[in-house]
Motif scaffolding. Structure first.
Motif, short mmCIF file in Angstrom:
data_model
loop_
_atom_site.label_atom_id
_atom_site.label_comp_id
_atom_site.label_asym_id
_atom_site.label_seq_id
_atom_site.Cartn_x
_atom_site.Cartn_y
_atom_site.Cartn_z
N GLN A 103 72.08 -34.36 12.83
CA GLN A 103 72.81 -33.98 11.38
C GLN A 103 72.09 -34.85 10.27
OE1 GLN A 103 74.47 -34.31 14.30
NE2 GLN A 103 75.36 -32.44 14.74
N LEU A 104 71.94 -36.00 10.66
CA LEU A 104 71.47 -37.07 9.59
C LEU A 104 69.90 -36.64 9.26
CD1 LEU A 104 73.24 -40.57 10.39
CD2 LEU A 104 73.64 -38.74 8.31
N LEU A 105 69.18 -36.35 10.37
CA LEU A 105 67.85 -36.10 10.64
C LEU A 105 67.84 -34.67 9.55
CD1 LEU A 105 65.15 -36.87 10.94
CD2 LEU A 105 65.36 -35.46 13.26
N LEU A 106 68.62 -33.54 9.87
CA LEU A 106 68.79 -32.53 9.06
C LEU A 106 69.05 -32.64 7.52
CD1 LEU A 106 68.44 -29.38 9.06
CD2 LEU A 106 70.77 -29.29 9.73
N VAL A 107 69.70 -33.76 7.12
CA VAL A 107 70.00 -34.14 5.92
C VAL A 107 68.98 -34.48 5.04
CG1 VAL A 107 71.09 -35.58 4.32
CG2 VAL A 107 72.47 -34.40 6.08
N TRP A 108 68.03 -35.49 5.86
CA TRP A 108 66.84 -35.65 5.38
C TRP A 108 65.92 -34.82 5.19
CZ3 TRP A 108 61.57 -36.06 6.29
CH2 TRP A 108 60.73 -37.25 5.73
N PHE A 109 65.67 -33.77 6.04
CA PHE A 109 65.03 -32.48 5.87
C PHE A 109 65.32 -31.91 4.61
CE2 PHE A 109 63.82 -31.55 10.52
CZ PHE A 109 63.15 -32.83 10.67
N HIS A 110 66.49 -31.56 4.22
CA HIS A 110 66.95 -30.93 3.12
C HIS A 110 66.75 -31.66 1.87
CE1 HIS A 110 69.08 -27.48 4.43
NE2 HIS A 110 69.05 -27.50 5.69
N SER A 111 66.71 -33.08 1.98
CA SER A 111 66.73 -33.88 0.84
C SER A 111 65.34 -34.24 0.41
CB SER A 111 67.27 -35.14 1.25
OG SER A 111 68.67 -35.37 1.54
N HIS A 112 64.17 -34.20 1.47
CA HIS A 112 62.98 -34.53 0.98
C HIS A 112 61.83 -33.40 1.34
CE1 HIS A 112 64.90 -38.19 1.64
NE2 HIS A 112 63.94 -38.86 0.98
N PHE A 113 62.29 -32.35 1.89
CA PHE A 113 61.17 -31.11 2.00
C PHE A 113 61.47 -30.28 0.82
CE2 PHE A 113 60.70 -31.31 7.01
CZ PHE A 113 60.24 -32.86 6.92
N TRP A 114 60.26 -29.35 0.26
CA TRP A 114 60.49 -28.59 -0.67
C TRP A 114 60.60 -27.00 -0.17
CZ3 TRP A 114 60.22 -29.81 -5.65
CH2 TRP A 114 59.99 -31.30 -5.98
N LYS A 115 61.19 -26.55 -1.02
CA LYS A 115 61.16 -24.84 -0.38
C LYS A 115 59.79 -24.09 -0.78
CE LYS A 115 65.94 -24.28 -1.53
NZ LYS A 115 67.13 -23.77 -2.58
N VAL A 116 59.88 -22.94 -0.39
CA VAL A 116 58.57 -22.30 -0.46
C VAL A 116 58.18 -22.22 -1.89
CG1 VAL A 116 57.05 -20.31 0.09
CG2 VAL A 116 58.68 -21.28 1.72
N GLU A 117 59.13 -21.79 -2.65
CA GLU A 117 58.64 -21.55 -4.05
C GLU A 117 58.66 -22.96 -4.78
OE1 GLU A 117 63.13 -20.56 -3.36
OE2 GLU A 117 61.39 -20.63 -2.35
N LYS A 118 58.53 -23.98 -4.14
CA LYS A 118 58.37 -25.55 -4.77
C LYS A 118 59.67 -25.69 -5.77
CE LYS A 118 54.50 -26.29 -2.96
NZ LYS A 118 54.23 -27.27 -1.87
N VAL A 119 60.86 -25.49 -5.28
CA VAL A 119 62.15 -25.63 -5.98
C VAL A 119 62.68 -26.90 -5.15
CG1 VAL A 119 64.31 -25.23 -6.94
CG2 VAL A 119 62.14 -23.53 -6.89
N SER A 120 63.11 -27.95 -5.68
CA SER A 120 63.69 -29.05 -4.98
C SER A 120 65.12 -28.76 -4.38
CB SER A 120 63.70 -30.19 -5.99
OG SER A 120 64.46 -31.35 -5.10
N TYR A 121 65.24 -29.24 -3.10
CA TYR A 121 66.39 -28.78 -2.75
C TYR A 121 67.53 -29.68 -3.47
CZ TYR A 121 65.48 -26.47 1.84
OH TYR A 121 64.90 -25.53 2.66
#
Length: 221
Positions: free
Chosen positions: A108-126
């Motif tokens: 779950q914490l790794l998933l939070v890191w994904f959501h915090s540091h990965f960009w969406k396809v349209e390059k909008v920050s999470y």
């Protein structure tokens, strides 16, 4: 015995050997949560179960003995954060080095890191750029998607480019950044099942500071 308030005989009869580790089955803890006469003990056992099954998972459906040792020290002011960090890094390093195996850590914490540091396809920050922003609160309020299969996750992760990952955590505005520990450029992070090396200079990348090649002198010693 201290956490559950049960007798030595009760505990000894329920300890199971799972591989190299001694564990207690979750079903035994669940029964105590539902029926223990002491309300505080119920809460403690429930919290221990979260630590053992979610934050420090080791054997499916069991709580490892090492987790109970750490949990027993929490009320003495011991923080679990370094151990969480160490076990996360250690497990990822093992997976990468062996090119196989499963991640053993708080998914779950790794998933939070994904959501915090990965960009969406349209390059909008999470995330929201704010000092008061909490990635944990944001993820908790986000509807869980069940349309991403394991195969899709593999494709997403394998196709990531450097520009797809945002290393800086903008809600953290530190006054000082620790990048040395005494005379050492690196330290050993101690987990509950092992240790892993950690280089402070790598942290500077997360704040878009000047980049350094991590020092390796004396690493073998």
């Amino acid at each position: 015995m201290c956490i559950t308030g049960m007798s030595e005989q009760w505990v000894a009869a329920r300890i199971k050997q799972k591989g190299d580790n001694k564990c207690i089955p979750w079903k035994n803890l669940r029964d105590l949560i539902l029926a223990h006469p002491d309300i505080k003990k119920r809460v403690d056992i429930f919290a221990l179960s979260i630590y053992g099954l979610v934050i420090f998972p080791k054997a499916l459906g069991h709580v490892d003995e090492a987790v109970t040792d750490l949990f027993d020290r929490l009320d003495k002011g011991v923080t679990p954060v370094p151990a969480i960090l160490a076990e996360t890094f250690r497990s990822l390093n093992v997976c990468r080095r062996a090119s196989e195996g499963r991640f053993i850590g708080c998914a779950q914490l790794l998933l939070v890191w994904f959501h915090s540091h990965f960009w969406k396809v349209e390059k909008v920050s999470y995330r929201v750029f704010s000092e008061s922003y909490s990635p944990l609160k944001e993820l908790a309020a986000t509807p869980i998607r069940d349309d991403i299969t394991e195969e899709n996750w593999m494709v997403i992760l394998q196709s990531l480019q450097e520009d797809d990952v945002e290393w800086k955590a903008p809600w953290m505005v530190p006054d000082e950044i620790l990048y040395r520990c005494g005379d050492f450029d690196w330290v050993t992070l101690l987990g509950i099942w092992g240790a892993v090396g950690y280089t402070h200079l790598l942290v500077l990348r997360q704040y878009r500071s000047k980049q350094f090649i991590p020092a390796t002198h004396g690493l073998a010693q």
